[in-house]
Design a protein around this motif. Structure first.
Motif, short mmCIF file in Angstrom:
data_model
loop_
_atom_site.label_atom_id
_atom_site.label_comp_id
_atom_site.label_asym_id
_atom_site.label_seq_id
_atom_site.Cartn_x
_atom_site.Cartn_y
_atom_site.Cartn_z
N GLU A 161 47.11 38.91 17.97
CA GLU A 161 48.38 38.79 17.34
C GLU A 161 48.66 38.64 15.50
N GLU A 211 45.58 50.26 18.38
CA GLU A 211 43.71 49.44 19.69
C GLU A 211 43.97 47.85 19.33
N SER A 223 46.84 45.68 18.46
CA SER A 223 47.95 45.12 18.48
C SER A 223 47.31 44.05 19.77
N GLU A 224 47.23 44.67 21.29
CA GLU A 224 47.14 43.62 21.78
C GLU A 224 46.36 42.74 22.22
N HIS A 225 45.05 42.53 21.29
CA HIS A 225 44.03 42.04 21.31
C HIS A 225 44.26 40.82 20.76
#
Lengths: 193, 193
Positions: free
Chosen positions: B117, B111, B113-115
Motif C-alpha cells: 500500500e 505489479e 500496487s497489490e503487494h
C-alpha cells in the motif's frame, strides 16, 4: 455437472491468483494452494510456469474476445455506440475488484515481457487483434457517416488501444474508474470526429 | 572521487535490476549480486524490500523531476514546445534499452500496487505531481494564446499522463517507440487545440 479436472482448477484459480498478484508475484505453490490440488499436479499438467502463463492468457483472452464480439464487432449496433460499449465493458469487467487488478495483458506487458519472449509475442499478437477490432468498428463508423471520409482508422485504433491500456493502468493504481471515464469523454469529444 | 558506499551501490544497481526484471522478479539476492556487496549488506541498510522499493522510486523520480524542470516547467520555452520536448525526453530516456524496460512507475502500478500500500500511494502521488506539471504547461499555453481560453487544462493533463503511460506500456511490449510518436501526433493534431 462433471467434477472439474485438476488441470481446469489450476487454470481457473491460477488465472485469478496471477491477475491479483502478478505473474512473478504468484508462485507455483500459491497457484496449487488456491486450486486445492497437490503441488505435483502442476508439473503433471504444465511443462513450465511459462507454458501455464500462455494458457491463462488464452483463457482471459477468450472472455475478452466474447466481449469484443458483443461490442466492437457487433454489426447490429451503431458503430460509435459499440466503441462506447466496449470501453464501458472494460470498466465493468474490472470494477467488481475496484479496478485494482488491471488488465491482465497490460500487467503481463509491464512485468513478464522481459522474462518470456513467448509471452511477450503472444501479448503483442493479442494487442494487434484488439487494435484490428477497434479499426473494424471505426471503419464501420466512416461508412455510416459517423466519422468523416478519410478518417485514419488504423492510427486512431492504435491510439484508442494504447490510451485504454494507460487508463486501465492508472485506474489500477488509483483504484478508480475515473481514468476510463475521462478517456471516453476525450475520445468522443476530441479524437473521434 | 570517494568510493561509493554499499548502500549507494545497492540503490543504483538495484534500481537497474528492478527496472529490467520487475520488483517481484528481482530478488534481494539478484540485487546484492548486481551491486557486488554481501547479502547481509541489504538488511543492514534497508528494513525491508518495500523500504528499498520506496527508495529506488525516489531515485528514479529525481531524474524524472529534473527532466520535468527542463521541459514542462521551463518558462524559457514556448509552452506546447515544452510538452513535445517532455514526450521526446521520455522516449530518449528509455530508447537506449529499445524501450523494453518501460516507465518504472507504470511497472510498479501494474505489479506492486497489490503487494504494498505504501508503494501504491507513492506512485499515485508521483502521478499527481506529473499531472500538475503537465497542467502548469497547458495553463501557460492558454495564457500564451497557443490554446483557446477556457481549455480544460486539468482534464487534458490527466489525459496526457494516462495516454503517455499507455504508450510507454505498449512501447515496452512492442519494443518500439512508435506508440509514443503516435501519441504525440494525435495529441497535437486533435486534443491540444
Amino acid at each position: 455437472m462433471p467434477k472439474s479436472s485438476n488441470r481446469d482448477k489450476i487454470l481457473t484459480e491460477g488465472l485469478r491468483v496471477v491477475h491479483e498478484r502478478g505473474f512473478a508475484g504468484a508462485s507455483v505453490r500459491d497457484i496449487v494452494q488456491a486450486a486445492g490440488v497437490p503441488q505435483g499436479s502442476f508439473t503433471n499438467h504444465f511443462a513450465s510456469k511459462e507454458a501455464f502463463g500462455l494458457e491463462i492468457i488464452d483463457l482471459y483472452f477468450a472472455a475478452s474476445w466474447a466481449l469484443i464480439q458483443k461490442t466492437l464487432r457487433n454489426d447490429e449496433l451503431p458503430p460509435l455506440q459499440r466503441l462506447g460499449a466496449y470501453l464501458d465493458a472494460n470498466t465493468e469487467r474490472l470494477s467488481p475488484a475496484g479496478m485494482r487488478h488491471g488488465c491482465l495483458f497490460g500487467n503481463f506487458s509491464a512485468e513478464a515481457s522481459e522474462h518470456s519472449e513467448a509471452i511477450r509475442r503472444r501479448i503483442v499478437e493479442i494487442f494487434a487483434q484488439v487494435q484490428q477490432s477497434i479499426a473494424y468498428c471505426l471503419e464501420a463508423a466512416v461508412r455510416a457517416g459517423e466519422l468523416p471520409a478519410g478518417f485514419e482508422c488504423g492510427e486512431a485504433a492504435d491510439f484508442v488501444l494504447t490510451s485504454l491500456q494507460g487508463a486501465l493502468l492508472l485506474a489500477k493504481a488509483q483504484r478508480s474508474s475515473a481514468p476510463v471515464e475521462r478517456l471516453k469523454r476525450v475520445l468522443f469529444s476530441k479524437v473521434l470526429n
